[in-house]
Design a protein around this motif. Structure first.
Motif: not given
Length: 489
Positions: A254-283
């Motif tokens: 997100h910082r380097r390339y302005g990426v707004r969306l992460q995609m993946g298989g359903s087994d990656q849901w927890g990891n993806i949510v972790q990234g969404v939350e980290l971005n929110a925590r870092m403003g």
């Protein structure tokens, strides 16, 4: 404190201690870097998480809310073809993607020198993303491959050398160039390597900047961790860090390339949510996550896994002919679903093919095989495949067999005392894993030489089998065929 809470607190305390002790193995520390050199750009108050930061929303939930009529072409395409399983705040994501070009990424670790069909859903999502006017970012895990993703695994992956990882990345990158258009344009695909930022991290700086952003309690509840512990399979702390690194990837992208969306298989849901939350925590500005279902066949087997092994996406590991045959042999119940997922056949044409009944469904299977193979190997490969199919299934045909797997034997080998045993040839053609499997194939009536059944497990190939020609056909069942080529001396 109840009986469940007490051990959970102990586990959390131990893991927090391990986090400080073990993360240095995962993240390479810089030598003698002062604390003042830490990345001050992340020094900002951590905002409160908004209620919709990580909304677990499946198509069924969205449909109940009347939210399946997507405005954006991308989400509309994914929905009608069956790619959407869960997403974070899909309504806002839909609005964003209908108004502007969005950069979105998918990650692929470099654990082998090729991807297999199990990765094809994700590749097709990236292709649809680009065709709908958005920018695909292909993240190759040069860094995270050194750790290993525990999702769906019963044991840790074997550690690869940096040289092996780099070699795998070069090979895998070539696959994406067949499906995506790369360049410098606003919707051209990008290929990046997370080793570019992960290997340079300082241990203490990372802890100071991000350690407080991760809850061990929440990490223990993530499916990739919880399912491993529930199965009482060992989970090393090295693997436990994988979701931390994947979350940090999203922040860096997100910082380097302005990426707004992460995609993946359903087994990656927890990891993806972790990234969404980290971005929110870092403003960061709002980012999103989206997952696709893990694809299984109608009999419940994992997609892309066959008795012969993985269905690879490179011609040196699986010939275009065998790839075509894999799709041609799709079960009747899976054919229409796979046409939606793995081809670009228009939906109205798929609806017409769905009306076929009985033996006529084979017409749909041929369309599936042609379209899927054309995407990967190019449509120029199809005529030779069709000729090979005709020559195999029509004994009177004179079609080309160039696309069939091939072995070479010499006249000297055939004339030797031992000769060339058919059980060995069946094994060498990968029609049997072992000689014992080959013997069982023969005893079961499944082996044929020039379309004649082989009933002797000690049968030896002789010069007379070639009938004055230069090749013979060796078959296992009705669908596997190979050529044994005679080399003159």
């Amino acid at each position: 404190m109840d009986t469940y809470s007490a051990p959970l607190v102990k586990i959390s305390a131990v893991l927090l201690i391990c986090f400080h002790a073990a993360l240095g193995f995962v993240l390479r520390p810089s030598s003698h870097q002062p604390l003042s050199a830490c990345r001050q750009r992340w020094r900002r108050p951590a905002p409160q998480m908004s209620a919709d930061t990580a909304v677990d929303q499946s198509p069924a939930v969205a449909e109940a809310k009347g939210e399946t009529s997507y405005r954006s072409k991308f989400l509309r395409t994914l929905h009608e073809r069956g790619f959407i399983y869960q997403g974070t705040d899909l309504q806002h994501l839909d609005e964003l993607m209908s108004q502007e070009t969005v950069s979105a990424y998918l990650g692929f670790d470099a654990t082998a020198d090729s991807l297999h069909v199990g990765s094809l859903v994700q590749i097709m999502i990236l292709r649809h993303l680009q065709q709908c006017g958005h920018k695909p970012v292909v993240l190759l895990g040069g860094g995270t491959t050194k750790v290993g993703d525990p999702s769906g695994k019963d044991e840790a992956r074997a550690m690869l050398s940096e040289e092996a990882i780099d070699s795998n990345i070069q090979s895998i990158a070539a696959i994406f160039r067949k499906f995506l258009s790369f360049g410098d344009g606003p919707t051209d695909a990008m290929l990046v390597n997370n080793d570019d930022w992960l290997s340079g991290l300082s241990y203490l700086c990372f802890l100071r900047d991000f350690g407080s952003c991760f809850s061990v309690n929440a990490m223990l509840r993530r499916e990739s961790v919880k399912s491993r512990l529930d199965r009482e399979q060992p989970l090393s702390f090295l693997e436990f860090n994988y979701m931390i690194l994947q979350a940090y990837d999203f922040l860096e992208l997100h910082r380097r390339y302005g990426v707004r969306l992460q995609m993946g298989g359903s087994d990656q849901w927890g990891n993806i949510v972790q990234g969404v939350e980290l971005n929110a925590r870092m403003g960061s500005e709002k980012v999103f996550g989206l997952t696709a279902p893990l694809i299984t066949t109608s009999d419940g087997k994992k997609m892309g896994k066959t008795a012969e092994g993985a269905v690879w996406l490179t011609a040196d590991k699986l010939s275009p002919y065998d790839y075509w045959q894999f799709w041609r042999n799709t079960d009747d119940a899976d054919t229409i679903r796979f046409l939606k997922l793995f081809t670009e056949v228009p939906m109205d044409q798929i609806a017409e093919l769905a009306q076929l009944q009985g033996a006529d469904i084979n017409q749909a299977k041929i369309v599936l095989a042609d379209e899927a193979t054309g995407l990967l190997h190019g449509r120029a490969a199809l005529p030779a495949i069709h000729q090979a199919v005709a020559s195999v299934f029509n004994t009177k045909g004179q079609g080309s067999t160039d696309s069939l797997p091939r072995l070479h034997v010499s006249e000297g080998q055939l004339a030797s005392q031992e000769g060339v045993r058919l059980v060995e040839l069946l094994q060498q053609l990968d029609f049997a894993k072992t000689k014992s499997d080959a013997r069982r194939l023969i005893l079961g009536g499944g082996a044929r030489l020039n379309d004649a059944k082989v009933d002797d497990v000690n049968r030896v190939l002789v010069l007379g089998d070639f009938n004055g020609g230069s090749q013979v056909k060796l078959s296992a069942g009705k669908k596997k065929h190979g050529i044994v080529q005679l080399m003159t001396e």
